[in-house]
Design an enzyme around this catalytic site. Structure first.
Site, PDB file in Angstrom:
ATOM      1  CE1 TYR A 144      -3.331   2.925   0.600  1.00 15.43           C
ATOM      2  CE2 TYR A 144      -1.965   3.457   2.503  1.00 15.43           C
ATOM      3  CZ  TYR A 144      -2.965   3.791   1.619  1.00 15.43           C
ATOM      4  OH  TYR A 144      -3.604   5.006   1.738  1.00 15.43           O
ATOM      5  CG  ASN A 145       2.472   3.153   3.507  1.00 18.79           C
ATOM      6  OD1 ASN A 145       1.716   4.099   3.321  1.00 18.79           O
ATOM      7  ND2 ASN A 145       2.573   2.547   4.674  1.00 18.79           N
TER       8      ASN A 145
END
Length: 342
Positions: A144-145
């Site tokens: 995600y990041n």
């Protein structure tokens, strides 16, 4: 003025659409066939059916728009890397190119303050009033990041190279009445007695009320200083994470007090092992604990909003006390704690 919004049926996007309509904007929203669009219809928004995986709808979405607010994303701490790339990076690039072709003047991209988090087995982030010059991490241990950081670079680079006015907004710990995704999960964990602090020392956060975020995004769309910049957005208040959780849970009708704190290395190693086992099994369901969740519960972080105040004229208008009262009233309107947890 016509605004184009992705994620308009969500908690943040819905509040943004309300803010835009109240400021005289015509609004077009990208919505999935399965989404509840009742509120958007009541607000008079134009609806275009599609999603971040539908290239055709993304290419048509900005037509006739003056400003694009890209709020939607694949937000989870579990799943294959290619899914995050497709929805968070490739979809953003498609929307950027379509916006340029359509003559859009401003592209406001909602990212997350988590793109600067750094955690591994040995240590977790301890960020104290950092500003937008703080660097990305060299490597990410969650997709995600990684994808959100790549999308940020893409948005800003595209703006520099093509003359599109691109802006990145980074909220932190978004909260407020109307959150039917994160808050019910936290409340359920507290009700079951499985919500524990992790790590040691004082863990601080700078929460961001959803109304303050919506108004900040509108400022980013209007201010001539904004293009090419990143802005941290929050309520301008630094608070203990456990105190913040306690206040929210109390507003939801749950009396929660933090018990013992799980040692960070134990939590991180356990999460890493669970992730390994679940990936080995090819599980689509996330483990009960992930390394991202450990970082969220163990890491301390606060972000300066001085740049947003100085360049955008941003001033938080909803404080903790008002926001908690609104959340309490909202839960009562739902039918109480049990209705929230359904």
């Amino acid at each position: 003025m016509k605004a184009v919004v992705t994620g308009g049926t969500g908690f943040i996007g819905g509040r943004l659409v309300e803010e835009l309509v109240s400021n005289g904007y015509e609004v077009r929203c990208l919505v999935r066939d399965t989404s509840d669009v009742k509120m958007l219809k009541e607000l008079g928004a134009e609806l275009l059916h599609g999603d971040l995986g539908d290239r055709d709808s993304l290419e048509r979405l900005p037509e006739g728009g003056d400003v694009v607010f890209h709020v939607a994303a694949h937000v989870t701490d579990w799943g294959p890397r290619d899914v995050f790339r497709r929805y968070n990076v490739e979809a953003t690039e498609t929307l950027l190119r379509a916006s340029l072709r359509s003559g859009v003047k401003r592209f406001v991209h909602m990212s997350s303050s988590t793109v600067v988090w750094k955690s591994d087995f040995w240590s977790v982030h301890n960020l104290n009033d950092i500003d937008e010059t703080y660097p990305y991490r060299d490597r990410y241990n969650d997709y995600y990041n990684e994808s959100k950081a790549d999308a940020e670079r893409l948005v800003l680079g595209f703006g520099r190279e093509n003359g599109l006015g691109t802006v990145v907004v980074r909220p932190s710990n978004v909260w407020g009445a109307g959150d039917t995704v994160i808050m019910p999960r936290v409340a359920m964990a507290a009700r079951k007695g499985i919500l524990y602090p992790m790590g040691s020392g004082e863990r601080t956060v700078t929460p961001c009320h959803v109304d303050n975020l919506a108004r900040a995004m509108l400022l980013a769309a209007r201010n001539e200083k904004a293009p090419g910049n990143i802005y941290f957005i929050n309520d301008g208040v630094k608070i203990s994470y456990t105190d913040f959780l306690s206040k929210q849970l109390k507003a939801c009708g749950i009396d929660w007090k933090p018990g013992f704190s799980i040692p960070y290395k134990l939590a991180y190693a356990s999460a890493a092992l669970l992730e390994f086992i679940f990936r080995l099994r090819g599980s689509e369901k996330p483990p009960v604990l992930t390394r991202f969740a450990v970082a969220a519960l163990a890491g301390s972080r606060s972000y300066s909003i001085e740049k947003a105040k100085r360049e955008l004229g941003y001033k938080p208008s909803v404080d903790l006390e008002q926001g908690m009262k609104e959340m309490e009233d909202w839960v009562k309107l739902l039918g109480g704690t049990e209705a929230l947890l359904k």
